[in-house]
Design a protein around this motif. Structure first.
Motif, mmCIF file in Angstrom:
data_model
loop_
_atom_site.group_PDB
_atom_site.id
_atom_site.type_symbol
_atom_site.label_atom_id
_atom_site.label_comp_id
_atom_site.label_asym_id
_atom_site.label_seq_id
_atom_site.Cartn_x
_atom_site.Cartn_y
_atom_site.Cartn_z
ATOM 1 N N ARG A 16 0.832 -1.236 0.114
ATOM 2 C CA ARG A 16 0.084 0.080 -0.015
ATOM 3 C C ARG A 16 0.808 1.197 0.028
ATOM 4 N NH1 ARG A 16 -2.856 -3.718 2.811
ATOM 5 N NH2 ARG A 16 -5.115 -3.648 2.385
ATOM 6 N N ALA A 17 1.902 1.320 1.138
ATOM 7 C CA ALA A 17 2.920 2.312 0.794
ATOM 8 C C ALA A 17 3.538 2.566 -0.277
ATOM 9 C CB ALA A 17 3.652 2.287 2.278
ATOM 10 N N GLN A 18 3.923 1.601 -1.190
ATOM 11 C CA GLN A 18 4.610 1.594 -2.374
ATOM 12 C C GLN A 18 3.973 2.205 -3.414
ATOM 13 O OE1 GLN A 18 6.832 -1.809 -3.757
ATOM 14 N NE2 GLN A 18 6.665 -2.635 -1.524
ATOM 15 N N ILE A 19 2.367 1.926 -3.435
ATOM 16 C CA ILE A 19 1.644 2.515 -4.369
ATOM 17 C C ILE A 19 1.441 3.951 -3.989
ATOM 18 C CG2 ILE A 19 -0.724 2.367 -5.210
ATOM 19 C CD1 ILE A 19 -0.739 -0.590 -4.942
ATOM 20 N N ILE A 20 1.140 4.315 -2.695
ATOM 21 C CA ILE A 20 0.743 5.590 -2.265
ATOM 22 C C ILE A 20 1.925 6.776 -2.742
ATOM 23 C CG2 ILE A 20 0.022 7.234 -0.526
ATOM 24 C CD1 ILE A 20 -1.593 4.809 0.641
ATOM 25 N N LYS A 25 5.001 10.601 -5.858
ATOM 26 C CA LYS A 25 5.996 10.956 -6.674
ATOM 27 C C LYS A 25 5.771 11.585 -7.953
ATOM 28 C CE LYS A 25 9.412 8.405 -3.994
ATOM 29 N NZ LYS A 25 10.306 7.203 -4.036
ATOM 30 N N GLU A 26 4.464 11.035 -8.293
ATOM 31 C CA GLU A 26 4.102 11.189 -9.756
ATOM 32 C C GLU A 26 3.215 12.480 -9.879
ATOM 33 O OE1 GLU A 26 5.090 10.167 -12.801
ATOM 34 O OE2 GLU A 26 6.484 8.497 -11.960
ATOM 35 N N GLY A 27 2.865 12.950 -8.515
ATOM 36 C CA GLY A 27 1.979 14.103 -8.524
ATOM 37 C C GLY A 27 0.615 13.827 -8.916
ATOM 38 N N ASP A 138 1.847 2.807 -12.584
ATOM 39 C CA ASP A 138 1.986 3.272 -13.909
ATOM 40 C C ASP A 138 0.466 3.175 -14.509
ATOM 41 O OD1 ASP A 138 4.627 3.471 -14.158
ATOM 42 O OD2 ASP A 138 5.041 1.420 -15.035
ATOM 43 N N ILE A 139 -0.105 2.238 -14.103
ATOM 44 C CA ILE A 139 -1.812 2.040 -14.593
ATOM 45 C C ILE A 139 -2.572 3.604 -14.067
ATOM 46 C CG2 ILE A 139 -4.003 0.874 -14.292
ATOM 47 C CD1 ILE A 139 -2.208 -1.591 -14.154
ATOM 48 N N LEU A 140 -2.364 3.852 -12.886
ATOM 49 C CA LEU A 140 -3.236 4.921 -12.218
ATOM 50 C C LEU A 140 -2.550 6.186 -13.074
ATOM 51 C CD1 LEU A 140 -3.141 3.597 -8.548
ATOM 52 C CD2 LEU A 140 -5.016 3.960 -10.156
ATOM 53 N N LYS A 141 -1.287 6.284 -13.152
ATOM 54 C CA LYS A 141 -0.712 7.309 -13.761
ATOM 55 C C LYS A 141 -1.534 7.565 -15.262
ATOM 56 C CE LYS A 141 3.553 9.586 -15.585
ATOM 57 N NZ LYS A 141 4.833 9.500 -15.733
ATOM 58 N N TYR A 142 -1.527 6.409 -16.162
ATOM 59 C CA TYR A 142 -2.191 6.423 -17.333
ATOM 60 C C TYR A 142 -3.476 6.802 -17.170
ATOM 61 C CZ TYR A 142 -4.198 4.954 -21.583
ATOM 62 O OH TYR A 142 -5.021 5.081 -22.590
ATOM 63 N N LEU A 143 -4.267 6.270 -16.131
ATOM 64 C CA LEU A 143 -5.693 6.842 -16.002
ATOM 65 C C LEU A 143 -5.942 8.113 -15.670
ATOM 66 C CD1 LEU A 143 -6.926 3.655 -14.144
ATOM 67 C CD2 LEU A 143 -7.375 4.024 -16.418
ATOM 68 N N THR A 144 -5.056 8.839 -14.883
ATOM 69 C CA THR A 144 -5.238 10.160 -14.285
ATOM 70 C C THR A 144 -4.550 11.032 -15.228
ATOM 71 O OG1 THR A 144 -3.329 9.769 -12.747
ATOM 72 C CG2 THR A 144 -5.488 9.258 -12.055
ATOM 73 N N THR A 145 -3.835 10.870 -16.227
ATOM 74 C CA THR A 145 -3.029 11.869 -16.942
ATOM 75 C C THR A 145 -3.513 11.989 -18.372
ATOM 76 O OG1 THR A 145 -1.149 10.488 -17.216
ATOM 77 C CG2 THR A 145 -1.181 12.049 -15.328
#
Length: 147
Positions: A16-20, A25-27, A138-145
């Motif tokens: 969990r901490a790694q994902i958060i 870090k990716e903002g 990476d998936i969450l970054k794709y979805l939000t950006t």
């Protein structure tokens, strides 16, 4: 796009901490929620309803109290990440995956390749299978950006 992500499953590692931290870090504009991850506190969630000598009934009461939180958080999330670890069988995580599927909530499973066969139905209903927290980020970054 802002996302509300529910983190379900295994509580014996820092996934969990790694994902958060990776998302921070990716903002990324993501809020996270989770079931209670303190094992003793979770097991004692129903203790206020009266003493139980039988461990089955203590677990039953606590599961119901915990379910109030989990049901609310899953119903209100945009997607869930459901982690299955090697050491323990996360029956609760499998239940959460089924609940997500029944509600039409998107979810990502997170587990290593050794669990592919055991989780084939759970993975079959998932929108993605990740093997590392970094892949989830990476998936969450794709979805939000992506526009």
């Amino acid at each position: 796009m802002k996302l509300n992500v529910y983190l379900s499953g295994e509580i014996h590692s820092d996934w969990r901490a790694q994902i958060i931290e990776g998302c921070q870090k990716e903002g990324l504009d993501i809020s996270f929620s989770s079931a209670v991850t303190n094992h003793d506190a979770s097991d004692a969630a129903g203790d206020g309803l009266g003493d139980e000598q039988n461990s089955f009934w203590r677990d039953h009461k606590s599961a119901k109290v915990n379910a109030i939180r989990i049901k609310h958080l899953i119903e209100n999330c945009d997607l869930a990440v459901i982690r299955f670890g090697e050491k323990y069988k996360q029956w609760n995580a499998a239940f959460d995956a089924g609940f997500c599927a029944a509600l039409g909530k998107s979810y990502i499973t997170l587990h290593d390749e050794s669990l592919v066969h055991a989780l084939k139905e759970v993975d079959g209903a998932a929108q993605a299978w990740a093997q590392t927290p970094a892949q989830v980020v990476d998936i969450l970054k794709y979805l939000t950006t992506q526009a």
